[in-house]
Design a protein around this motif. Structure first.
Motif, PDB file in Angstrom:
ATOM      1  N   ARG A   3       0.766  -1.248   0.037  1.00 15.04           N
ATOM      2  CA  ARG A   3      -0.038  -0.017   0.102  1.00 15.04           C
ATOM      3  C   ARG A   3       0.796   1.244  -0.016  1.00 15.04           C
ATOM      4  N   LYS A   4       2.031   1.211   0.721  1.00 16.38           N
ATOM      5  CA  LYS A   4       2.942   2.372   0.731  1.00 16.38           C
ATOM      6  C   LYS A   4       3.567   2.678  -0.647  1.00 16.38           C
ATOM      7  N   ASN A   5       3.935   1.403  -1.258  1.00 15.30           N
ATOM      8  CA  ASN A   5       4.329   1.662  -2.484  1.00 15.30           C
ATOM      9  C   ASN A   5       3.616   2.217  -3.440  1.00 15.30           C
ATOM     10  N   GLU A   6       2.155   1.919  -3.360  1.00 14.40           N
ATOM     11  CA  GLU A   6       1.368   2.489  -4.371  1.00 14.40           C
ATOM     12  C   GLU A   6       1.254   3.848  -4.119  1.00 14.40           C
ATOM     13  N   GLU A   7       1.375   4.351  -3.012  1.00 15.22           N
ATOM     14  CA  GLU A   7       1.337   5.467  -2.567  1.00 15.22           C
ATOM     15  C   GLU A   7       2.540   6.490  -3.011  1.00 15.22           C
ATOM     16  N   ALA A   8       3.539   5.904  -2.913  1.00 15.08           N
ATOM     17  CA  ALA A   8       5.172   6.341  -3.483  1.00 15.08           C
ATOM     18  C   ALA A   8       4.952   6.613  -4.785  1.00 15.08           C
ATOM     19  N   TYR A   9       4.244   5.541  -5.654  1.00 12.89           N
ATOM     20  CA  TYR A   9       4.096   5.749  -6.956  1.00 12.89           C
ATOM     21  C   TYR A   9       3.321   6.968  -7.401  1.00 12.89           C
ATOM     22  N   GLU A  10       2.068   7.078  -6.861  1.00  8.91           N
ATOM     23  CA  GLU A  10       1.454   8.170  -6.891  1.00  8.91           C
ATOM     24  C   GLU A  10       1.776   9.535  -6.540  1.00  8.91           C
ATOM     25  N   HIS A  11       2.682   9.718  -5.681  1.00  8.74           N
ATOM     26  CA  HIS A  11       3.433  10.932  -5.170  1.00  8.74           C
ATOM     27  C   HIS A  11       4.555  11.257  -5.988  1.00  8.74           C
ATOM     28  N   VAL A  12       4.909  10.781  -6.955  1.00  5.57           N
ATOM     29  CA  VAL A  12       6.255  11.158  -7.551  1.00  5.57           C
ATOM     30  C   VAL A  12       6.090  12.483  -8.055  1.00  5.57           C
ATOM     31  N   PHE A  13       5.037  12.755  -8.565  1.00  4.11           N
ATOM     32  CA  PHE A  13       4.766  14.174  -9.117  1.00  4.11           C
ATOM     33  C   PHE A  13       4.039  15.129  -8.336  1.00  4.11           C
ATOM     34  N   ILE A  14       3.636  14.347  -7.041  1.00  4.33           N
ATOM     35  CA  ILE A  14       2.869  15.500  -6.148  1.00  4.33           C
ATOM     36  C   ILE A  14       3.897  16.076  -5.344  1.00  4.33           C
ATOM     37  N   LEU A  15       3.574  17.523  -5.010  1.00  4.86           N
ATOM     38  CA  LEU A  15       4.503  18.261  -4.418  1.00  4.86           C
ATOM     39  C   LEU A  15       4.933  17.637  -3.289  1.00  4.86           C
ATOM     40  N   HIS A  16       6.338  17.886  -2.977  1.00  3.92           N
ATOM     41  CA  HIS A  16       7.246  17.164  -1.867  1.00  3.92           C
ATOM     42  C   HIS A  16       7.474  18.184  -0.947  1.00  3.92           C
ATOM     43  N   HIS A  17       6.675  18.599  -0.077  1.00  2.00           N
ATOM     44  CA  HIS A  17       6.768  19.661   1.015  1.00  2.00           C
ATOM     45  C   HIS A  17       7.880  18.830   2.154  1.00  2.00           C
ATOM     46  N   PRO A  18       8.653  19.563   2.640  1.00  2.00           N
ATOM     47  CA  PRO A  18       9.538  18.845   3.778  1.00  2.00           C
ATOM     48  C   PRO A  18       8.664  18.543   4.920  1.00  2.00           C
ATOM     49  N   ASP A  19       7.584  19.198   4.985  1.00  2.76           N
ATOM     50  CA  ASP A  19       6.559  18.860   6.312  1.00  2.76           C
ATOM     51  C   ASP A  19       5.343  17.770   5.735  1.00  2.76           C
ATOM     52  N   GLU A  20       5.546  17.271   4.444  1.00  2.00           N
ATOM     53  CA  GLU A  20       4.711  16.328   4.241  1.00  2.00           C
ATOM     54  C   GLU A  20       4.631  15.005   5.109  1.00  2.00           C
ATOM     55  N   GLU A  21       3.242  14.896   5.085  1.00  2.00           N
ATOM     56  CA  GLU A  21       2.744  13.445   6.061  1.00  2.00           C
ATOM     57  C   GLU A  21       2.037  12.688   5.081  1.00  2.00           C
ATOM     58  N   ARG A  22       2.328  11.690   4.536  1.00  2.00           N
ATOM     59  CA  ARG A  22       1.340  10.814   3.684  1.00  2.00           C
ATOM     60  C   ARG A  22       0.426   9.771   4.702  1.00  2.00           C
ATOM     61  N   GLU A  23      -0.622   9.402   4.025  1.00  2.00           N
ATOM     62  CA  GLU A  23      -1.515   9.067   4.913  1.00  2.00           C
ATOM     63  C   GLU A  23      -1.906   7.590   4.735  1.00  2.00           C
ATOM     64  N   ALA A  24      -1.337   6.950   3.839  1.00  2.00           N
ATOM     65  CA  ALA A  24      -1.577   5.626   3.629  1.00  2.00           C
ATOM     66  C   ALA A  24      -1.043   4.713   4.741  1.00  2.00           C
ATOM     67  N   CYS A  25      -1.841   3.664   5.277  1.00  2.00           N
ATOM     68  CA  CYS A  25      -1.294   2.726   6.353  1.00  2.00           C
ATOM     69  C   CYS A  25      -1.347   3.497   7.580  1.00  2.00           C
ATOM     70  N   ARG A  26      -2.249   4.590   7.915  1.00  2.00           N
ATOM     71  CA  ARG A  26      -2.203   5.321   9.168  1.00  2.00           C
ATOM     72  C   ARG A  26      -3.529   5.412   9.617  1.00  2.00           C
ATOM     73  N   PRO A  27      -3.361   5.357  11.037  1.00  2.00           N
ATOM     74  CA  PRO A  27      -2.567   5.177  11.988  1.00  2.00           C
ATOM     75  C   PRO A  27      -2.200   3.663  12.080  1.00  2.00           C
ATOM     76  N   LEU A  28      -1.055   3.456  12.426  1.00  2.00           N
ATOM     77  CA  LEU A  28      -0.484   2.149  12.453  1.00  2.00           C
ATOM     78  C   LEU A  28       0.071   1.754  13.913  1.00  2.00           C
ATOM     79  N   ARG A  29       1.155   2.431  14.227  1.00  2.00           N
ATOM     80  CA  ARG A  29       1.623   1.964  15.671  1.00  2.00           C
ATOM     81  C   ARG A  29       1.394   3.241  16.170  1.00  2.00           C
ATOM     82  N   THR A  30       0.758   2.958  17.511  1.00  2.00           N
ATOM     83  CA  THR A  30       0.203   4.254  18.581  1.00  2.00           C
ATOM     84  C   THR A  30       0.589   3.863  19.948  1.00  2.00           C
ATOM     85  N   ALA A  31       0.906   4.944  20.546  1.00  2.00           N
ATOM     86  CA  ALA A  31       1.243   4.838  21.932  1.00  2.00           C
ATOM     87  C   ALA A  31      -0.091   4.879  22.711  1.00  2.00           C
ATOM     88  N   PRO A  32      -0.192   4.567  24.128  1.00  2.00           N
ATOM     89  CA  PRO A  32      -1.623   4.418  24.615  1.00  2.00           C
ATOM     90  C   PRO A  32      -2.235   5.778  24.564  1.00  2.00           C
TER      91      PRO A  32
END
Length: 833
Positions: free
Chosen positions: A409-438
């Motif tokens: 799923r993340k690789n599909e997202e990476a492919y889709e994001h090749v030409f999407i603006l790469h902001h230094p503060d970008e946070e991609r949404e696929a497979c989230r949330p996954l690991r969460t603290a209490p």
């Protein structure tokens, strides 16, 4: 064929041939094997583009080396690699896209990548077939273009042979076995049968000191054979070839040059000329991952069924940009697998848990990266380290928690994001949330806007819970986004009152046993702390550069708790375990090492009121003194009780204020969070995210691993002399001393623009000349201006030196400041109470 070699390279695509070439050139006895024919994987249907554009410092160097290297192959081998140096034109429809190019421009300067900016009028004048009416401008690389993938691969293969390498085809790896000193690799001869490639049943063994896997689409099979995880899974990539365009044919017949490779990033495609017509390569949404577990035996140099409806939007946008293509028919089409990783960058470096096993997998731009990957990977293997820090591409940046579903799923997202603006503060949404603290749900309820590191969700900042509909938490910008005001308020609160940070993602290891002290003493460069105390220290590479930063807490004579960066858990753990194995092999006593990251949560409480807040909830016979300097001094650890929660409290704060890290059994996380939030209310405590923390640590000149600290600089170059004990022996000591000071880490205060801060990627200049680069950047609430950290020439590292930093296309005055410009004497950290 040889039965024993220094290096066995598995995979005969562009990457494998690039690795074999450079290993053979370095003098290693090298054998490359390919299960089919050279270039029969994704190489054969690649478009052969060579884009220099990349926001990654390491990948930029890899791509630049490849482009320069390919230009030399014909002279060396006599084979024309088919390099068309037509340039690469990246067009921008928006100002936001131009901001991206301006940030990239500064990154490119740090690597000496030449580029130009063009206006729409200049583009139209050079290439009149382009519709430029809705463009803001473009970035132009005149020195790159495209190459014939098969030809460049064959040229590298011939070059490898000329340097002594052997290449064998129709051999498939069926097993790997490590003997303790070399790899025994079982190969099966492959034969043609009914158009398919099948195993003959005839097996042979090859012995190799080192193995490099460059298996492309077959990476999942490689992972199973090695017993590891490799998050390299292909995604479908389509491109189409048109019939000849009469307008283009006429343009060329008139003696005009070939168009550069055209990239309309906002339309998500590239286009280049092909025999009087055009090749369109889109990066559309919903392209599926393929071969999640294996490549079918029937799949050789094959393609998937085309799905033109999926790329209709991109096709229509090509017609808009090149109006003469509207009446041109389609001549050919391709839909083939191209490998990706979750972040789009390849996996290059040592395999997790294995000795002398190297990965070069997951290349979405394999033709561009093949030469440079071979060059820098050969340096790592032959010399011990590359001349640039390759940690950002290390395969262990993805931990053992990573699954096949996650990677797909993340690789599909990476492919889709090749030409999407790469902001230094970008946070991609696929497979989230996954690991969460209490406390995750509590933080969300408090307005936390989450980022992720190593799969962990962690607050970036806390926004307004009752934000107006016009407020966009998801907005990203190369300038100050809407989040900036909230990060600033958090930083100010931590400096003025107190702040609470969830740092549970920190990596934690327990190291104990009769050999633990001797091992850690040789493993790290600083003195080991006494029982109940802590030290900041560094583990070095054999080349003397910084491999890992650790905060070491000594719990007992032979028991240590090691804390390191949260993004690097498996990277650090693998290094620790292999180093312990080496220590034991050299005669050292038993050492036990366990990753306890998920067993311990961490809350960082810091600020002038931090002690008052903890006194509200600490359980002790003398609560008024338990947190005093006498009973709990700076840089010490105590086991305390906060309410009903047992806490391993460490008196240290990454923000440079009075503070504690509160390490607690993870199952107490929600309870302890609620307890601290309630206690902090009357003391002005604010919840603080990662962005404010990053600004604050720069005000203290605290180096961060992966930014200021890496495998291309020694601790001395990083300015960490006070953490180096030259009276003892430790790994990498002599190499560090022999290296000397090539550059120096400094903190800069910058009089920058009113609406933007540096991101830590920018070039540093002196009188217009490049003299260094930023590795971190942000805003300083203490000084009311931009701040950054980075490396400059040693002669420019003195406080007061006037420099400049290029931010979004303009140079702004900067001054080298003293280390730890905020509270240089650490009086605020040591304050008693």
């Amino acid at each position: 064929m040889k039965s024993h070699v220094k290096a066995l390279v598995v995979g005969g695509g562009a990457v494998g041939c690039g690795v074999a070439y450079h290993l053979a050139k370095a003098g290693w006895d090298t054998l490359l094997i390919e299960r089919d024919e050279l270039t029969s994987g994704s190489t054969w249907h690649a478009a052969g583009l060579l884009p220099l554009f990349n926001m990654s410092y390491a990948t930029t160097h890899i791509h630049k080396y490849s482009v320069d290297f390919y230009k030399t192959l014909e002279a060396e081998t006599g084979l024309n690699a088919g390099f068309a140096i037509v340039g690469n034109l990246r067009m921008a429809q928006t100002q936001e896209r131009m901001d991206e190019y301006k940030l990239y421009s500064s990154v490119a300067e740090t690597a000496d990548v030449y580029h130009e900016f063009l206006t729409p009028a200049q583009m139209k004048e050079r290439w009149p077939l382009l519709n430029t009416e809705d463009l803001k401008g473009a970035l132009f690389h005149p020195q790159d273009g495209y190459i014939n993938p098969a030809d460049v691969t064959q040229a590298m293969a011939k070059g490898a042979r000329q340097h002594g390498a052997e290449i064998a085809r129709k051999l498939q790896v069926n097993a790997y076995r490590w003997t303790g000193s070399e790899w025994v690799v079982t190969l099966e001869k492959m034969v043609e049968k009914g158009g398919n490639l099948v195993g003959s049943g005839e097996e042979i063994e090859i012995r190799a000191e080192h193995v490099v896997t460059c298996t492309g689409n077959h990476a999942q099979r490689t992972a199973r054979l090695l017993g590891i995880k490799i998050p390299a899974i292909p995604v479908e990539h389509q491109f189409i070839v048109t019939d000849a365009d009469p307008a283009l044919v006429k343009w060329r017949a008139e003696g005009n040059p070939e168009h550069p490779v055209l990239r309309d990033a906002d339309a998500k495609w590239y286009v280049r000329e092909e025999r009087g017509g055009w090749i369109l390569g889109p990066y559309e949404r919903n392209a599926p991952a393929r071969f999640l577990y294996d490549v079918p035996e029937t799949f050789r140099a094959d393609l998937f069924q085309l799905d033109l409806e999926r790329i209709e939007e991109e096709y229509m946008s090509m017609i808009h940009r090149l109006p003469t293509s509207e009446e041109v028919g389609l001549k050919d089409d391709f839909n083939g697998p191209i490998c990706y990783t979750p972040d789009g960058n390849p996996l290059v470096g040592p395999a997790p848990g294995l000795r002398n096993m190297w990965l070069a997998e997951g290349f979405s731009f394999g033709i561009t990266a093949a030469g440079g990957t071979g060059y820098y990977l050969a340096q790592m293997m032959v010399e011990g380290e590359a001349e640039i820090d390759m940690a950002s591409l290390d395969p262990k940046r993805y931990g053992s928690w990573m699954t096949t579903e996650y990677a797909a799923r993340k690789n599909e997202e990476a492919y889709e994001h090749v030409f999407i603006l790469h902001h230094p503060d970008e946070e991609r949404e696929a497979c989230r949330p996954l690991r969460t603290a209490p406390a995750y749900d509590r933080q969300i309820a408090a307005g936390a806007q989450m980022g992720q590191t190593n799969g962990w969700e962690r607050p970036n900042y806390y926004g307004p819970k009752d934000a107006p509909s016009s407020f966009d938490h998801d907005s990203r910008s190369f300038r100050r986004g809407e989040w900036w005001q909230y990060a600033k308020a958090e930083a100010e609160a931590l400096r003025d009152t107190a702040g609470l940070i969830d740092a549970s993602a920190f990596t934690k290891h327990m190291v104990r046993g009769p050999g633990a002290t001797a091992f850690l003493d040789a493993f790290t460069c600083n003195k080991l702390p006494k029982v109940g105390r802590i030290n900041l220290t560094y583990a070095l590479t054999e080349a003397g550069t910084t491999r890992t930063e650790y905060t070491i807490v000594r719990l007992a004579e032979d028991e240590y708790y090691l804390i390191s960066a949260g993004a690097w858990t498996d990277y650090d753990g693998d290094f620790l375990r292999k180093s312990i194995e080496d220590f034991r092999a050299a005669g050292g006593d038993y050492v036990d090492c366990h990753d306890v990251t998920t067993q311990w949560g961490v809350f960082a409480l810091a600020g002038p009121n931090a002690r008052k807040i903890l006194q509200e909830v600490v359980k002790d016979a003398y609560p008024e003194t338990v947190l005093s300097n006498k009973r709990f001094p700076w840089l010490s650890m105590r086991n305390i009780e906060l309410g009903m929660c047992p806490v391993r409290a460490v008196r240290v704060a990454y923000t440079g204020e009075l503070g504690w890290e509160l390490h607690h059994p993870v199952e107490f996380g929600r309870y302890l969070w609620d307890l601290l939030v309630e206690a902090g209310e009357k003391h002005g405590m604010k919840l603080v995210g990662a962005r404010a923390q990053n600004w604050l640590r720069q005000e203290k000149s605290y180096r961060a691993f992966g930014n200021e600290l890496g495998r291309d600089a020694t601790p001395q170059e990083a300015g960490l002399d006070r953490f180096i004990d030259l009276e003892k022996e430790f790994t990498g000591k002599q190499a560090m001393l022999d290296t000397g000071i090539r550059s120096k880490c400094v903190t800069l205060l910058i009089d920058g623009p009113d609406d933007a801060d540096p991101w830590g990627k920018e070039v540093i200049k002196k009188d217009g000349e490049r003299v260094g680069r930023l590795t971190s950047g942000g805003w300083s609430v203490a000084f009311g201006k931009q701040i950054g950290m980075g490396y400059v020439r040693p002669d420019l590292a003195e406080p007061g030196t006037k420099l400049s930093v290029r931010i979004l296309g303009a140079d702004y005055p900067a001054e080298v400041t003293e280390d730890s410009p905020h509270d240089p004497s650490n009086a605020r950290i040591r304050v008693d109470g």
